[in-house]
Design a protein around this motif. Sequence first.
Motif, PDB file in Angstrom:
ATOM      1  N   ASN A   1       0.838  -1.195   0.000  1.00 28.50           N
ATOM      2  CA  ASN A   1       0.000   0.000   0.000  1.00 28.50           C
ATOM      3  C   ASN A   1       0.873   1.244   0.000  1.00 28.50           C
ATOM      4  N   HIS A   2       0.416   2.305  -0.664  1.00 25.73           N
ATOM      5  CA  HIS A   2       1.226   3.521  -0.794  1.00 25.73           C
ATOM      6  C   HIS A   2       0.617   4.660   0.022  1.00 25.73           C
ATOM      7  N   GLY A   3       1.480   5.388   0.689  1.00 26.69           N
ATOM      8  CA  GLY A   3       1.058   6.547   1.471  1.00 26.69           C
ATOM      9  C   GLY A   3       2.117   6.885   2.496  1.00 26.69           C
ATOM     10  N   ILE A   4       1.709   7.566   3.547  1.00 28.33           N
ATOM     11  CA  ILE A   4       2.618   7.829   4.660  1.00 28.33           C
ATOM     12  C   ILE A   4       2.721   6.540   5.463  1.00 28.33           C
ATOM     13  N   THR A   5       3.924   5.991   5.495  1.00 32.31           N
ATOM     14  CA  THR A   5       4.164   4.652   6.034  1.00 32.31           C
ATOM     15  C   THR A   5       5.003   4.753   7.296  1.00 32.31           C
ATOM     16  N   GLN A   6       4.644   3.983   8.319  1.00 33.68           N
ATOM     17  CA  GLN A   6       5.335   4.078   9.607  1.00 33.68           C
ATOM     18  C   GLN A   6       5.585   2.696  10.209  1.00 33.68           C
ATOM     19  N   CYS A   7       6.708   2.625  10.938  1.00 33.78           N
ATOM     20  CA  CYS A   7       7.008   1.451  11.744  1.00 33.78           C
ATOM     21  C   CYS A   7       7.727   1.917  12.999  1.00 33.78           C
ATOM     22  N   GLU A   8       7.812   1.040  13.977  1.00 30.37           N
ATOM     23  CA  GLU A   8       8.655   1.307  15.135  1.00 30.37           C
ATOM     24  C   GLU A   8      10.016   0.687  14.876  1.00 30.37           C
ATOM     25  N   ILE A   9      11.090   1.396  15.241  1.00 29.67           N
ATOM     26  CA  ILE A   9      12.443   0.887  15.029  1.00 29.67           C
ATOM     27  C   ILE A   9      13.216   0.838  16.340  1.00 29.67           C
ATOM     28  N   ASP A  10      14.255   0.053  16.344  1.00 25.15           N
ATOM     29  CA  ASP A  10      15.261   0.076  17.405  1.00 25.15           C
ATOM     30  C   ASP A  10      16.208   1.223  17.077  1.00 25.15           C
ATOM     31  N   ILE A  11      16.191   2.273  17.866  1.00 29.16           N
ATOM     32  CA  ILE A  11      16.950   3.475  17.525  1.00 29.16           C
ATOM     33  C   ILE A  11      18.455   3.230  17.600  1.00 29.16           C
ATOM     34  N   ALA A  12      18.872   2.166  18.240  1.00 29.39           N
ATOM     35  CA  ALA A  12      20.303   1.856  18.304  1.00 29.39           C
ATOM     36  C   ALA A  12      20.813   1.197  17.035  1.00 29.39           C
ATOM     37  N   THR A  13      19.911   0.500  16.315  1.00 28.61           N
ATOM     38  CA  THR A  13      20.359  -0.286  15.165  1.00 28.61           C
ATOM     39  C   THR A  13      19.646   0.066  13.860  1.00 28.61           C
ATOM     40  N   GLY A  14      18.507   0.729  13.925  1.00 22.32           N
ATOM     41  CA  GLY A  14      17.710   0.994  12.734  1.00 22.32           C
ATOM     42  C   GLY A  14      16.821  -0.162  12.322  1.00 22.32           C
ATOM     43  N   LYS A  15      16.846  -1.274  13.048  1.00 19.65           N
ATOM     44  CA  LYS A  15      16.046  -2.437  12.695  1.00 19.65           C
ATOM     45  C   LYS A  15      14.569  -2.205  13.020  1.00 19.65           C
ATOM     46  N   LYS A  16      13.718  -2.718  12.169  1.00 17.52           N
ATOM     47  CA  LYS A  16      12.281  -2.602  12.382  1.00 17.52           C
ATOM     48  C   LYS A  16      11.828  -3.515  13.527  1.00 17.52           C
ATOM     49  N   LEU A  17      10.985  -2.954  14.391  1.00 14.57           N
ATOM     50  CA  LEU A  17      10.381  -3.729  15.462  1.00 14.57           C
ATOM     51  C   LEU A  17       8.939  -4.082  15.163  1.00 14.57           C
ATOM     52  N   THR A  18       8.334  -3.369  14.220  1.00 13.55           N
ATOM     53  CA  THR A  18       6.957  -3.658  13.801  1.00 13.55           C
ATOM     54  C   THR A  18       6.902  -3.586  12.285  1.00 13.55           C
ATOM     55  N   PRO A  19       5.892  -4.188  11.673  1.00 12.98           N
ATOM     56  CA  PRO A  19       5.759  -4.062  10.216  1.00 12.98           C
ATOM     57  C   PRO A  19       5.526  -2.604   9.804  1.00 12.98           C
ATOM     58  N   SER A  20       5.936  -2.271   8.596  1.00 14.34           N
ATOM     59  CA  SER A  20       5.642  -0.956   8.029  1.00 14.34           C
ATOM     60  C   SER A  20       4.182  -0.937   7.594  1.00 14.34           C
ATOM     61  N   LYS A  21       3.488   0.149   7.982  1.00 13.95           N
ATOM     62  CA  LYS A  21       2.048   0.236   7.742  1.00 13.95           C
ATOM     63  C   LYS A  21       1.696   1.636   7.261  1.00 13.95           C
ATOM     64  N   VAL A  22       0.864   1.721   6.216  1.00 10.94           N
ATOM     65  CA  VAL A  22       0.353   3.014   5.786  1.00 10.94           C
ATOM     66  C   VAL A  22      -0.604   3.537   6.849  1.00 10.94           C
ATOM     67  N   ILE A  23      -0.328   4.748   7.339  1.00  8.04           N
ATOM     68  CA  ILE A  23      -1.168   5.326   8.382  1.00  8.04           C
ATOM     69  C   ILE A  23      -2.005   6.496   7.873  1.00  8.04           C
ATOM     70  N   TRP A  24      -1.712   6.993   6.670  1.00  6.59           N
ATOM     71  CA  TRP A  24      -2.484   8.107   6.124  1.00  6.59           C
ATOM     72  C   TRP A  24      -2.223   8.185   4.624  1.00  6.59           C
ATOM     73  N   THR A  25      -3.248   8.477   3.879  1.00  5.00           N
ATOM     74  CA  THR A  25      -3.104   8.632   2.433  1.00  5.00           C
ATOM     75  C   THR A  25      -3.342  10.058   1.982  1.00  5.00           C
ATOM     76  N   GLY A  26      -3.340  10.988   2.915  1.00  6.98           N
ATOM     77  CA  GLY A  26      -3.373  12.397   2.565  1.00  6.98           C
ATOM     78  C   GLY A  26      -4.760  12.964   2.425  1.00  6.98           C
ATOM     79  N   ALA A  27      -4.783  14.184   1.888  1.00  5.56           N
ATOM     80  CA  ALA A  27      -6.032  14.940   1.779  1.00  5.56           C
ATOM     81  C   ALA A  27      -6.575  14.959   0.359  1.00  5.56           C
TER      82      ALA A  27
END
Length: 506
Positions: A142-168
């Motif tokens: 899916n395309h849009g504003i995509t977000q995940c949680e990361i481990d800030i020490a390593t950059g590794k994803k802790l959750t899947p990337s998910k579209v959270i908003w497709t704009g106005a």
Amino acid sequence: MTYRNPVVPGFYPDPSAIRVGDTYYLVNSSFNYFPGVPLFESHDLVNWTQIGHVLTRPSQLPLKGAGTGGGIYAPTLRYNDGRFYMVTTNVSFGGNFYVYTDDIHGEWSDPIAVEQGGIDPSLYFEDGHAYFMSNGDDDEGNHGITQCEIDIATGKKLTPSKVIWTGAGGRYLEGPHLYKVDGSYYLLASEGGTEYGHMMVYARGDNPFGPFTNYAGNPVLTNRNLGGYQIQGTGHADLVDDGHGHWFLIHLAFRQLDRWIQHHTLGRETYLTPVQFGADGWFTAGDHGTTRAVMSAPGLENVVQKPRLLPLSFHNTAIGREWVTLREPDSARYCFDQDVLALRPNQYGLEEREVSPTALFMRQRAFFSTVRVTVDVTANAAGLAAYMTEDLHYDAIVERVEDQVKVARRLRVGPATTTDHVHVLPAGPVTLILETTNYQYHFYAEADGERFDLGEADAHYLSSENAGNFTGVMLGLFTEQTDEPDADWIKFSDFAIEYPKEEDVE
């Protein structure tokens, strides 16, 4: 108090700003120039001083082969738990990454890559969690504003990337940032493309992953309908507060050559626009949703805006601050002692697309300016350039030919290159002069007390509209090999830029 926009004039696009205590910090895109990501400091949001760059080492900033549309795209600056983070995209090498530092005036870390793709990345921190967002595709396509949680020490994803908003509903959704204000989450982004349709939109929700409800008055900020107004392309903003209840958007826009000519040469610049939160929690921005050349804002009543541009010389500029190079330079070919700049040419010229010619560049920051430099060419060639891209630049060039020097104007516009206004002079130093206005670039040369007119060229050919790029015109001191590969250094002296007036925007 009123202040004038832009607050940072010249090619300083895609601004991101934060406040730490009573000090504000700002970063901008840098594309294929080295070092990367200009870094500014302010105590009032209006007066900004460049304190360096974030990406200062080749290990942080590989740029070989990066053209004018490559390199470093929109950065985001954030602060969390005593540490500064800058996250960005190197679209030519490696994608999304971030660097960090505990000393904003010191060195930054080597890059930490992030597994999520897209561009225009941002970070949001809350309760020990680090959230990474970008505009692109999520793990399900899916395309849009995509977000995940990361481990800030390593950059590794802790959750899947998910579209959270497709704009106005506008095209080219980009530049997302997430904030928490009075318990609500605000997701700010741009639409319309970073051109004449650019606009800011936002939505609000109760959770960092949404769902988000669009602001009914979107776009909250745009100049797209201001016909006959010089400031256009308003968008790509960051939201910042002063700690006393006053909010602002730091954003980009550009100035047309005048109020009617739809060409811009200075690139996208940094602007400041006030924000007003309503009792219902939604905010408005600017002058009825527009950015103006002269603005006033609560919280800035006691701020005095200093001159935005001061005369420049070798004495108050530095390589790695005002002076930058195309891609990573061969530092052994540069010598700068604040009185004389010496450059030793390599085999690459201003048309080079892969590596770095021996040349230094500084942003053109005003339409009206006078640039002077004296060049002493004992072999090969050197000159003064107004440079937009490899295919679009105007040059005054001095070439050594036996016991004489040949001075000329050279214009490169797309596939066409012309050299004219040629003067053959006795060997010796030549002073090159460039006078710029919003309409023309006019070159002159001076030697032995005589002045030679090298002609003028239309500014609009060096515009972003012709170049199809995201940068602005750079003023360059360049060298070229024309005969001796291992010849002596070429010396530049008496460099100066003067600004005849504080420019008004119509």
